[in-house]
Scaffold this motif. Structure first.
Motif, PDB file in Angstrom:
ATOM      1  N   SER A   2      -2.926  22.372   6.819  1.00 60.50           N
ATOM      2  CA  SER A   2      -1.660  23.546   6.371  1.00 60.50           C
ATOM      3  C   SER A   2      -0.430  23.850   7.406  1.00 60.50           C
ATOM      4  CB  SER A   2      -2.551  24.742   6.721  1.00 60.50           C
ATOM      5  OG  SER A   2      -1.761  26.332   6.127  1.00 60.50           O
ATOM      6  N   TYR A   3       0.695  23.662   6.320  1.00 63.24           N
ATOM      7  CA  TYR A   3       1.662  24.188   7.391  1.00 63.24           C
ATOM      8  C   TYR A   3       2.499  25.437   7.073  1.00 63.24           C
ATOM      9  CZ  TYR A   3       2.037  19.096   7.787  1.00 63.24           C
ATOM     10  OH  TYR A   3       1.132  17.845   7.791  1.00 63.24           O
ATOM     11  N   SER A   4       3.512  25.797   8.387  1.00 61.99           N
ATOM     12  CA  SER A   4       4.311  26.886   7.739  1.00 61.99           C
ATOM     13  C   SER A   4       5.963  26.642   8.164  1.00 61.99           C
ATOM     14  CB  SER A   4       4.031  28.284   8.917  1.00 61.99           C
ATOM     15  OG  SER A   4       2.466  28.657   8.996  1.00 61.99           O
ATOM     16  N   THR A   5       6.765  27.293   7.479  1.00 68.88           N
ATOM     17  CA  THR A   5       7.537  27.514   7.305  1.00 68.88           C
ATOM     18  C   THR A   5       8.639  28.801   9.093  1.00 68.88           C
ATOM     19  OG1 THR A   5       8.791  28.185   5.788  1.00 68.88           O
ATOM     20  CG2 THR A   5       8.602  25.867   6.014  1.00 68.88           C
ATOM     21  N   ASP A   6       9.544  28.729   9.296  1.00 67.65           N
ATOM     22  CA  ASP A   6       9.950  29.528   9.944  1.00 67.65           C
ATOM     23  C   ASP A   6      11.489  29.365  10.441  1.00 67.65           C
ATOM     24  OD1 ASP A   6      10.093  31.966  11.726  1.00 67.65           O
ATOM     25  OD2 ASP A   6       8.180  31.652  13.084  1.00 67.65           O
ATOM     26  N   ASP A  52      -0.015  24.163  11.311  1.00 69.84           N
ATOM     27  CA  ASP A  52      -0.552  25.211  11.401  1.00 69.84           C
ATOM     28  C   ASP A  52      -2.123  25.158  11.972  1.00 69.84           C
ATOM     29  OD1 ASP A  52       0.889  26.897  10.125  1.00 69.84           O
ATOM     30  OD2 ASP A  52      -0.509  27.308   8.227  1.00 69.84           O
TER      31      ASP A  52
END
Length: 139
Positions: A2-6, A52
């Protein structure tokens, strides 16, 4: 995974960006550490991608813009161990379609990722576009 962009510039892991750009990026190896630090600091917008599970930064992009109509996309990368999860698409989408530059004219240079950028409407320039090449020593 799982990955998040910011888009938070304070979250960018400079060491992770510097490590990739100085050792793996064919387009960047001539830049000094200070050059890269200055470019990130002066960027109109940055996007980081984070694992994540660990919080580690695994991808990056920066943009330069007049903030009104035009922007330049640069230094887009995903670390090799995290490729194949659509993260390049997520970075480009977050930068050019989901951010404040969604209606801008975007420009970029790439030697090997044409297929990625074509998915977002990038194409060879028309007869009105001109480029003055840089005079940097590239090794």
């Amino acid at each position: 995974m799982s990955y998040s962009t910011d888009a938070d510039p304070t979250r960018i892991d400079f060491e992770a960006v510097w490590q990739f750009l100085s050792t793996e990026a064919y387009w960047s190896r001539w830049r000094t550490r200070e050059n890269v630090r200055d470019q990130i600091a002066a960027a109109w917008r940055v996007i980081g991608v984070y694992d994540d599970a660990t919080g580690a930064q695994v991808g990056f992009a920066r943009a330069v813009s007049d903030g009104v109509t035009d922007a330049y996309l640069a230094d887009v990368f995903v670390l090799p161990a995290h490729r194949g999860h659509g993260l390049g698409k997520r970075i480009v989408s977050a930068m050019i379609e989901e951010g404040p530059g969604a209606k801008f004219r975007w420009v970029l240079f790439t030697g090997d990722a044409h297929g990625l950028y074509e998915q977002f409407g990038f194409a060879a320039p028309d007869e009105r576009a001109m480029v003055r090449p840089g005079k940097f020593l590239v090794s």
